[in-house]
Design a protein around this motif. Structure first.
Motif, PDB file in Angstrom:
ATOM      1  N   LEU A   1       0.803  -1.221   0.000  1.00 56.33           N
ATOM      2  CA  LEU A   1       0.000   0.000   0.000  1.00 56.33           C
ATOM      3  C   LEU A   1       0.840   1.278   0.000  1.00 56.33           C
ATOM      4  O   LEU A   1       1.899   1.336   0.614  1.00 56.33           O
ATOM      5  N   GLN A   2       0.323   2.290  -0.672  1.00 54.76           N
ATOM      6  CA  GLN A   2       0.907   3.628  -0.596  1.00 54.76           C
ATOM      7  C   GLN A   2       0.276   4.348   0.597  1.00 54.76           C
ATOM      8  O   GLN A   2      -0.842   4.034   0.993  1.00 54.76           O
ATOM      9  N   VAL A   3       0.990   5.366   1.092  1.00 57.32           N
ATOM     10  CA  VAL A   3       0.477   6.061   2.274  1.00 57.32           C
ATOM     11  C   VAL A   3      -0.883   6.710   2.014  1.00 57.32           C
ATOM     12  O   VAL A   3      -1.785   6.672   2.858  1.00 57.32           O
ATOM     13  N   SER A   4      -1.077   7.264   0.808  1.00 55.96           N
ATOM     14  CA  SER A   4      -2.364   7.921   0.519  1.00 55.96           C
ATOM     15  C   SER A   4      -3.517   6.908   0.573  1.00 55.96           C
ATOM     16  O   SER A   4      -4.634   7.233   0.975  1.00 55.96           O
ATOM     17  N   GLU A   5      -3.219   5.672   0.197  1.00 61.53           N
ATOM     18  CA  GLU A   5      -4.264   4.642   0.243  1.00 61.53           C
ATOM     19  C   GLU A   5      -4.559   4.215   1.685  1.00 61.53           C
ATOM     20  O   GLU A   5      -5.717   4.043   2.067  1.00 61.53           O
ATOM     21  N   THR A   6      -3.490   4.056   2.473  1.00 59.15           N
ATOM     22  CA  THR A   6      -3.719   3.596   3.854  1.00 59.15           C
ATOM     23  C   THR A   6      -4.510   4.641   4.643  1.00 59.15           C
ATOM     24  O   THR A   6      -5.301   4.293   5.506  1.00 59.15           O
ATOM     25  N   VAL A   7      -4.275   5.914   4.344  1.00 60.71           N
ATOM     26  CA  VAL A   7      -4.997   6.957   5.058  1.00 60.71           C
ATOM     27  C   VAL A   7      -6.494   6.857   4.780  1.00 60.71           C
ATOM     28  O   VAL A   7      -7.317   6.972   5.699  1.00 60.71           O
ATOM     29  N   LYS A   8      -6.834   6.614   3.519  1.00 62.36           N
ATOM     30  CA  LYS A   8      -8.256   6.469   3.181  1.00 62.36           C
ATOM     31  C   LYS A   8      -8.852   5.276   3.926  1.00 62.36           C
ATOM     32  O   LYS A   8      -9.951   5.338   4.449  1.00 62.36           O
ATOM     33  N   LEU A   9      -8.088   4.183   3.966  1.00 66.75           N
ATOM     34  CA  LEU A   9      -8.589   2.981   4.635  1.00 66.75           C
ATOM     35  C   LEU A   9      -8.742   3.212   6.137  1.00 66.75           C
ATOM     36  O   LEU A   9      -9.699   2.737   6.753  1.00 66.75           O
ATOM     37  N   LEU A  10      -7.796   3.969   6.709  1.00 69.12           N
ATOM     38  CA  LEU A  10      -7.912   4.283   8.136  1.00 69.12           C
ATOM     39  C   LEU A  10      -9.198   5.073   8.379  1.00 69.12           C
ATOM     40  O   LEU A  10      -9.939   4.796   9.328  1.00 69.12           O
ATOM     41  N   GLY A  11      -9.469   6.026   7.518  1.00 71.00           N
ATOM     42  CA  GLY A  11     -10.697   6.822   7.630  1.00 71.00           C
ATOM     43  C   GLY A  11     -11.946   5.939   7.591  1.00 71.00           C
ATOM     44  O   GLY A  11     -12.875   6.120   8.376  1.00 71.00           O
ATOM     45  N   ARG A  12     -11.942   4.946   6.701  1.00 74.29           N
ATOM     46  CA  ARG A  12     -13.079   4.032   6.612  1.00 74.29           C
ATOM     47  C   ARG A  12     -13.171   3.160   7.855  1.00 74.29           C
ATOM     48  O   ARG A  12     -14.245   2.916   8.386  1.00 74.29           O
ATOM     49  N   ALA A  13     -12.009   2.686   8.311  1.00 75.82           N
ATOM     50  CA  ALA A  13     -12.003   1.765   9.463  1.00 75.82           C
ATOM     51  C   ALA A  13     -12.546   2.428  10.717  1.00 75.82           C
ATOM     52  O   ALA A  13     -13.277   1.811  11.488  1.00 75.82           O
ATOM     53  N   LEU A  14     -12.191   3.717  10.918  1.00 71.83           N
ATOM     54  CA  LEU A  14     -12.597   4.326  12.183  1.00 71.83           C
ATOM     55  C   LEU A  14     -13.961   5.002  12.126  1.00 71.83           C
ATOM     56  O   LEU A  14     -14.483   5.466  13.148  1.00 71.83           O
ATOM     57  N   ALA A  15     -14.554   5.053  10.939  1.00 71.35           N
ATOM     58  CA  ALA A  15     -15.848   5.740  10.796  1.00 71.35           C
ATOM     59  C   ALA A  15     -16.933   5.251  11.778  1.00 71.35           C
ATOM     60  O   ALA A  15     -17.658   6.074  12.333  1.00 71.35           O
ATOM     61  N   PRO A  16     -17.049   3.928  12.028  1.00 71.57           N
ATOM     62  CA  PRO A  16     -18.127   3.505  12.930  1.00 71.57           C
ATOM     63  C   PRO A  16     -17.855   3.798  14.412  1.00 71.57           C
ATOM     64  O   PRO A  16     -18.772   3.697  15.226  1.00 71.57           O
ATOM     65  N   ALA A  17     -16.619   4.135  14.755  1.00 74.55           N
ATOM     66  CA  ALA A  17     -16.272   4.304  16.176  1.00 74.55           C
ATOM     67  C   ALA A  17     -16.792   5.637  16.715  1.00 74.55           C
ATOM     68  O   ALA A  17     -16.782   6.645  16.024  1.00 74.55           O
ATOM     69  N   LYS A  18     -17.214   5.580  17.955  1.00 75.40           N
ATOM     70  CA  LYS A  18     -17.645   6.804  18.611  1.00 75.40           C
ATOM     71  C   LYS A  18     -16.421   7.696  18.832  1.00 75.40           C
ATOM     72  O   LYS A  18     -16.448   8.897  18.658  1.00 75.40           O
ATOM     73  N   ARG A  19     -15.344   7.054  19.224  1.00 77.41           N
ATOM     74  CA  ARG A  19     -14.086   7.751  19.429  1.00 77.41           C
ATOM     75  C   ARG A  19     -12.922   6.870  19.008  1.00 77.41           C
ATOM     76  O   ARG A  19     -12.955   5.663  19.239  1.00 77.41           O
ATOM     77  N   THR A  20     -11.896   7.495  18.443  1.00 79.40           N
ATOM     78  CA  THR A  20     -10.687   6.751  18.127  1.00 79.40           C
ATOM     79  C   THR A  20      -9.499   7.499  18.701  1.00 79.40           C
ATOM     80  O   THR A  20      -9.330   8.688  18.448  1.00 79.40           O
ATOM     81  N   PHE A  21      -8.713   6.805  19.492  1.00 77.63           N
ATOM     82  CA  PHE A  21      -7.510   7.399  20.062  1.00 77.63           C
ATOM     83  C   PHE A  21      -6.301   6.850  19.319  1.00 77.63           C
ATOM     84  O   PHE A  21      -6.080   5.635  19.295  1.00 77.63           O
ATOM     85  N   ILE A  22      -5.552   7.753  18.713  1.00 76.28           N
ATOM     86  CA  ILE A  22      -4.359   7.346  17.988  1.00 76.28           C
ATOM     87  C   ILE A  22      -3.139   7.835  18.760  1.00 76.28           C
ATOM     88  O   ILE A  22      -2.998   9.036  19.008  1.00 76.28           O
ATOM     89  N   CYS A  23      -2.297   6.917  19.180  1.00 75.04           N
ATOM     90  CA  CYS A  23      -1.123   7.295  19.981  1.00 75.04           C
ATOM     91  C   CYS A  23       0.153   7.032  19.185  1.00 75.04           C
ATOM     92  O   CYS A  23       0.331   5.944  18.639  1.00 75.04           O
ATOM     93  N   ILE A  24       1.000   8.031  19.126  1.00 71.49           N
ATOM     94  CA  ILE A  24       2.288   7.856  18.457  1.00 71.49           C
ATOM     95  C   ILE A  24       3.383   8.175  19.464  1.00 71.49           C
ATOM     96  O   ILE A  24       3.503   9.305  19.919  1.00 71.49           O
ATOM     97  N   ASP A  25       4.123   7.149  19.813  1.00 71.05           N
ATOM     98  CA  ASP A  25       5.127   7.320  20.851  1.00 71.05           C
ATOM     99  C   ASP A  25       6.493   7.586  20.234  1.00 71.05           C
ATOM    100  O   ASP A  25       6.865   6.950  19.249  1.00 71.05           O
ATOM    101  N   ALA A  26       7.237   8.509  20.828  1.00 70.67           N
ATOM    102  CA  ALA A  26       8.604   8.843  20.400  1.00 70.67           C
ATOM    103  C   ALA A  26       8.655   9.236  18.923  1.00 70.67           C
ATOM    104  O   ALA A  26       9.468   8.729  18.165  1.00 70.67           O
ATOM    105  N   LEU A  27       7.808  10.167  18.564  1.00 70.82           N
ATOM    106  CA  LEU A  27       7.750  10.608  17.165  1.00 70.82           C
ATOM    107  C   LEU A  27       9.107  11.112  16.667  1.00 70.82           C
ATOM    108  O   LEU A  27       9.425  11.008  15.484  1.00 70.82           O
ATOM    109  N   ASP A  28       9.911  11.653  17.578  1.00 72.91           N
ATOM    110  CA  ASP A  28      11.228  12.167  17.162  1.00 72.91           C
ATOM    111  C   ASP A  28      12.153  11.063  16.661  1.00 72.91           C
ATOM    112  O   ASP A  28      13.148  11.324  15.996  1.00 72.91           O
TER     113      ASP A  28
END
Lengths: 109, 204
Positions: B69-96
């Protein structure tokens, strides 16, 4: 992990689904219990295709090494609670927890 | 924090997904793989594979070698995956610890999701120097909290570490008391250093 599903013949798939590393116990779709094994295999393939990274392994490692109670103050701050509960426009969508390595950011419980 | 969120929202239709960045894993930790990993966790948490994801998978399978997958495609899929959720928490640790290229791609990808889905919350940890990058890519939606453990945290951490060292010959109650007094005084905010000192003292 849900209750054992061996007693229900058509729920074997549900048991397998449960074993797929699930972290949320809330099952919103009761139709899932009718899923068959082929579907579960297919699902695992789809998930592997989405990414080769295995974040759950790392999370379990962090969980095993952390000390409960550390950084508790952080989880009680207004900023954190507003971010978590985000009512209305006031809660900003992103919380950036800034700190040097080794201050315990990863190990917040 | 992930476990705490899950406890707090138990029984509700939420998803928590996280990525731990690592200096040593730049090759694998591309933006596409990281967004894909988040998508995977959201799918798992909500226990449903959206039809769009299944279709994309089937299309990719038909191509030679099962194209990644390309990043632009995965982003669309992430959007679809989280659509039914009331809330989605995305955690990114040690981004640096993420490479510059993937850091900008990752944040640029997550920005539209966090802006358009009111139920999406991003939690990012990292060294202070990446603050400007985070603010640049996630314009206007960032709350910064400087993180440093308080003295009680340090005390509890030392207690935990020393508990395991009391059997060694060098570790006496007097030495323990000395450590408990001195370390928090000298270094108010760094576990790593506290750790090194304990290991040096207990000769490990």
């Amino acid at each position: 992990m849900g209750p054992s599903t061996h007693s229900e013949q058509n729920a074997t798939g549900g048991g397998l689904i449960n074993s797929l590393n699930q972290i949320n116990s809330n099952n919103t779709n009761s139709n899932n219990t009718t899923t068959n094994i082929t579907y579960v295999d297919e699902r695992a393939k789809v998930l592997n295709w989405l990414s080769p990274l295995q974040s759950s392994t790392r999370h379990n490692d962090v969980r095993a090494r952390r000390q409960d109670g550390l950084g508790e103050w952080f989880l009680q701050t207004d900023e954190f609670l507003r971010w978590r509960d985000g009512k209305g426009e006031s809660g900003k969508a992103t919380l950036f927890c800034s700190g040097n390595p080794g201050v315990g950011k990863t190990f917040l419980r | 924090m992930i476990d705490r969120l899950l406890e707090h929202f138990r029984g509700e239709n939420i998803a928590v997904a996280c990525v731990y960045c690592d200096f040593q894993d730049h090759e694998k930790q591309t933006a596409a793989n990281m967004v894909g990993a988040l998508t995977k966790q959201v799918v798992n948490a909500l226990r449903m594979v959206p039809p769009e994801i299944e279709e994309a998978f089937k299309r990719a399978e038909r191509e030679v070698g099962g194209r990644r997958l390309q990043v632009s495609e995965t982003v669309k899929l992430l959007g679809r995956a989280l659509a039914p959720a009331k809330r989605t928490f995305i955690c990114i640790d040690a981004l640096d610890e993420c490479s510059d290229k993937h850091l900008s791609q990752l944040l640029t990808s997550l920005q539209p999701i966090s802006q358009t889905s009111p139920g999406v919350r991003l939690f990012i940890t990292g060294r202070p120097h990446i603050r400007s990058a985070v603010e640049k890519y996630l314009q206007g939606s960032v709350q910064v909290i400087p993180f440093s453990p308080n003295s009680q945290d340090i005390q509890e951490y030392l207690e935990m570490r020393l508990k395991h060292d009391l059997d060694s010959e060098e570790m006496s109650p007097a030495l323990k008391a000395d450590i408990m007094r001195r370390i928090p005084e000298k270094i108010p905010d760094v576990y790593v250093i506290a750790n090194c000192i304990i290991e040096a003292v207990s000769n490990r």
